[in-house]
Design a protein around this motif. Sequence first.
Motif, PDB file in Angstrom:
ATOM      1  N   SER A   1      64.004  75.881  50.521  1.00 46.23           N
ATOM      2  CA  SER A   1      62.779  75.085  50.630  1.00 46.23           C
ATOM      3  C   SER A   1      63.088  73.727  51.275  1.00 46.23           C
ATOM      4  O   SER A   1      62.348  73.243  52.141  1.00 46.23           O
ATOM      5  CB  SER A   1      62.184  74.902  49.232  1.00 46.23           C
ATOM      6  OG  SER A   1      61.088  74.048  49.282  1.00 46.23           O
TER       7      SER A   1
ATOM      8  N   LEU B   1      55.117  77.594  53.211  1.00 43.50           N
ATOM      9  CA  LEU B   1      55.151  78.295  51.919  1.00 43.50           C
ATOM     10  C   LEU B   1      56.491  78.984  51.718  1.00 43.50           C
ATOM     11  O   LEU B   1      56.982  79.694  52.607  1.00 43.50           O
ATOM     12  CB  LEU B   1      54.063  79.369  51.875  1.00 43.50           C
ATOM     13  CG  LEU B   1      52.633  78.927  51.626  1.00 43.50           C
ATOM     14  CD1 LEU B   1      51.721  80.151  51.627  1.00 43.50           C
ATOM     15  CD2 LEU B   1      52.519  78.178  50.307  1.00 43.50           C
TER      16      LEU B   1
ATOM     17  N   ARG C   1      53.914  76.587  42.433  1.00 39.45           N
ATOM     18  CA  ARG C   1      52.642  77.303  42.225  1.00 39.45           C
ATOM     19  C   ARG C   1      52.965  78.691  41.700  1.00 39.45           C
ATOM     20  O   ARG C   1      54.087  79.184  41.886  1.00 39.45           O
ATOM     21  CB  ARG C   1      51.823  77.453  43.521  1.00 39.45           C
ATOM     22  CG  ARG C   1      51.969  76.379  44.538  1.00 39.45           C
ATOM     23  CD  ARG C   1      51.465  75.062  44.143  1.00 39.45           C
ATOM     24  NE  ARG C   1      50.058  75.005  43.882  1.00 39.45           N
ATOM     25  CZ  ARG C   1      49.443  73.889  43.488  1.00 39.45           C
ATOM     26  NH1 ARG C   1      50.138  72.775  43.272  1.00 39.45           N
ATOM     27  NH2 ARG C   1      48.150  73.871  43.302  1.00 39.45           N
TER      28      ARG C   1
ATOM     29  N   ARG D   1      54.879  70.891  38.318  1.00 40.74           N
ATOM     30  CA  ARG D   1      53.921  70.625  39.394  1.00 40.74           C
ATOM     31  C   ARG D   1      54.459  70.948  40.779  1.00 40.74           C
ATOM     32  O   ARG D   1      53.714  70.994  41.748  1.00 40.74           O
ATOM     33  CB  ARG D   1      53.447  69.171  39.325  1.00 40.74           C
ATOM     34  CG  ARG D   1      52.450  68.975  38.168  1.00 40.74           C
ATOM     35  CD  ARG D   1      51.793  67.635  38.202  1.00 40.74           C
ATOM     36  NE  ARG D   1      52.777  66.561  38.173  1.00 40.74           N
ATOM     37  CZ  ARG D   1      52.844  65.571  39.045  1.00 40.74           C
ATOM     38  NH1 ARG D   1      52.002  65.499  40.031  1.00 40.74           N
ATOM     39  NH2 ARG D   1      53.766  64.633  38.934  1.00 40.74           N
ATOM     40  N   LYS D   2      55.769  71.171  40.861  1.00 42.46           N
ATOM     41  CA  LYS D   2      56.343  71.476  42.180  1.00 42.46           C
ATOM     42  C   LYS D   2      56.305  72.979  42.497  1.00 42.46           C
ATOM     43  O   LYS D   2      56.742  73.398  43.559  1.00 42.46           O
ATOM     44  CB  LYS D   2      57.782  70.986  42.241  1.00 42.46           C
ATOM     45  CG  LYS D   2      57.848  69.467  42.216  1.00 42.46           C
ATOM     46  CD  LYS D   2      59.259  68.979  42.244  1.00 42.46           C
ATOM     47  CE  LYS D   2      59.275  67.455  42.148  1.00 42.46           C
ATOM     48  NZ  LYS D   2      60.608  66.943  41.858  1.00 42.46           N
TER      49      LYS D   2
ATOM     50  N   SER E   1      56.891  71.390  52.203  1.00 42.64           N
ATOM     51  CA  SER E   1      57.035  72.786  51.782  1.00 42.64           C
ATOM     52  C   SER E   1      56.602  72.916  50.327  1.00 42.64           C
ATOM     53  O   SER E   1      56.668  71.949  49.563  1.00 42.64           O
ATOM     54  CB  SER E   1      58.486  73.256  51.945  1.00 42.64           C
ATOM     55  OG  SER E   1      59.337  72.487  51.126  1.00 42.64           O
ATOM     56  N   GLU E   2      56.163  74.118  49.985  1.00 41.58           N
ATOM     57  CA  GLU E   2      55.659  74.363  48.639  1.00 41.58           C
ATOM     58  C   GLU E   2      56.212  75.686  48.130  1.00 41.58           C
ATOM     59  O   GLU E   2      56.138  76.694  48.839  1.00 41.58           O
ATOM     60  CB  GLU E   2      54.141  74.436  48.728  1.00 41.58           C
ATOM     61  CG  GLU E   2      53.465  74.657  47.417  1.00 41.58           C
ATOM     62  CD  GLU E   2      52.067  74.049  47.456  1.00 41.58           C
ATOM     63  OE1 GLU E   2      51.913  72.941  46.934  1.00 41.58           O
ATOM     64  OE2 GLU E   2      51.163  74.689  48.014  1.00 41.58           O
TER      65      GLU E   2
ATOM     66  N   LYS F   1      51.209  72.927  54.580  1.00 48.49           N
ATOM     67  CA  LYS F   1      52.578  72.972  54.046  1.00 48.49           C
ATOM     68  C   LYS F   1      53.202  74.335  54.297  1.00 48.49           C
ATOM     69  O   LYS F   1      52.508  75.353  54.258  1.00 48.49           O
ATOM     70  CB  LYS F   1      52.532  72.741  52.534  1.00 48.49           C
ATOM     71  CG  LYS F   1      52.361  71.312  52.141  1.00 48.49           C
ATOM     72  CD  LYS F   1      52.612  71.158  50.668  1.00 48.49           C
ATOM     73  CE  LYS F   1      52.391  69.715  50.268  1.00 48.49           C
ATOM     74  NZ  LYS F   1      52.695  69.455  48.876  1.00 48.49           N
TER      75      LYS F   1
ATOM     76  N   ASN G   1      61.608  72.183  54.660  1.00 52.65           N
ATOM     77  CA  ASN G   1      60.929  70.894  54.565  1.00 52.65           C
ATOM     78  C   ASN G   1      61.543  69.895  55.555  1.00 52.65           C
ATOM     79  O   ASN G   1      60.838  69.234  56.319  1.00 52.65           O
ATOM     80  CB  ASN G   1      61.050  70.352  53.143  1.00 52.65           C
ATOM     81  CG  ASN G   1      60.431  68.974  53.008  1.00 52.65           C
ATOM     82  OD1 ASN G   1      59.226  68.839  52.949  1.00 52.65           O
ATOM     83  ND2 ASN G   1      61.255  67.929  52.984  1.00 52.65           N
TER      84      ASN G   1
ATOM     85  N   ASP H   1      59.871  67.388  48.283  1.00 53.87           N
ATOM     86  CA  ASP H   1      59.511  68.046  49.551  1.00 53.87           C
ATOM     87  C   ASP H   1      58.003  67.966  49.784  1.00 53.87           C
ATOM     88  O   ASP H   1      57.237  68.602  49.069  1.00 53.87           O
ATOM     89  CB  ASP H   1      59.974  69.511  49.519  1.00 53.87           C
ATOM     90  CG  ASP H   1      61.486  69.626  49.457  1.00 53.87           C
ATOM     91  OD1 ASP H   1      62.166  68.640  49.811  1.00 53.87           O
ATOM     92  OD2 ASP H   1      61.988  70.681  49.063  1.00 53.87           O
ATOM     93  N   LYS H   2      57.627  67.195  50.809  1.00 48.13           N
ATOM     94  CA  LYS H   2      56.190  67.035  51.067  1.00 48.13           C
ATOM     95  C   LYS H   2      55.670  68.110  52.004  1.00 48.13           C
ATOM     96  O   LYS H   2      54.478  68.331  52.109  1.00 48.13           O
ATOM     97  CB  LYS H   2      55.947  65.680  51.754  1.00 48.13           C
ATOM     98  CG  LYS H   2      56.085  64.498  50.835  1.00 48.13           C
ATOM     99  CD  LYS H   2      55.309  63.314  51.430  1.00 48.13           C
ATOM    100  CE  LYS H   2      55.628  62.033  50.715  1.00 48.13           C
ATOM    101  NZ  LYS H   2      56.469  61.115  51.475  1.00 48.13           N
TER     102      LYS H   2
END
Length: 258
Positions: A248, A4, A61, A58-59, A38-39, A2, A252, A35-36
């Motif tokens: 983001s 970052l 970190r 949860r989306k 990018s994180e 993914k 993504n 967005d799968k």
Amino acid sequence: MKKLIVGNLKMNLLSPEERERYLSWLKKELAGRKDKHSEIVLCPPFVHLEAFKKWNNRKVRLGAQDMFPESKGSYTGEISPVMLKNLSCEYVIIGHSERRRYFGESNGAINLKIASALKNGLKPILCVGETREEKESEQTLSVISNQVKEALLGVSRAKAEQIVVAYEPVWAIGGDKVPTANEIMEAKLLIRKILVDLFGKKYAESTPILYGGSVNTKTVGGVCIDSGMDGVLIGRESLQPHELVKISGIINDSCVLK
Ligand code: PEP
């Protein structure tokens, strides 16, 4: 892997009220996105880490902006990697140019922090980049090369996969000028080559290399997508949740289109 999107909130969000406004705004912005590719990693000031942990979206970190290399003891004012781990941090920014400039952090000190972060299960985001004077005297590549080599001295191959490198030209931070996509690609190739020399191809190829310095919705295409970077480190714009989430989303969506 993914992409970052690291937000460095620096010494901002001055009160619990301001932090709560930021978090509820960010929650709203994130609600509409799936967005799968990018994180988002957010690095708030230390005093807000616990509240960010409790927010527990949860989306997003969690990361810290710095750390001390020792785990515990008589180091007044410092923050231990164990404390960061216990507050659910996964990442820690190491060697940001503001730490190098205002606190005299040397590559040697940065090397100690990287080793300690890795030992304690944190993913270090190593920042490297040249000043304006170094760029003007054509030292960009030698500066980056020394910074990467000295910061990663002694790091074992087994830990290499945990490292993130951010190329952040000092002259591009906090202003309105950014390097060309070619300049960024040149820096990325050099960093990748050093990583391959240090850790071998298999490990080095999975190390994310980010770009940082005046990233916004207008510049992100050139500094990240066109230059083939693995993500971005964002200062100012990360304080605006709608901009952060938009950046983001742009990154993504560029992966979806490929
Ligand atoms: C930074 O300080 O790392 C940074 C990238 O800041 P800005 O996005 O504000 O240039």
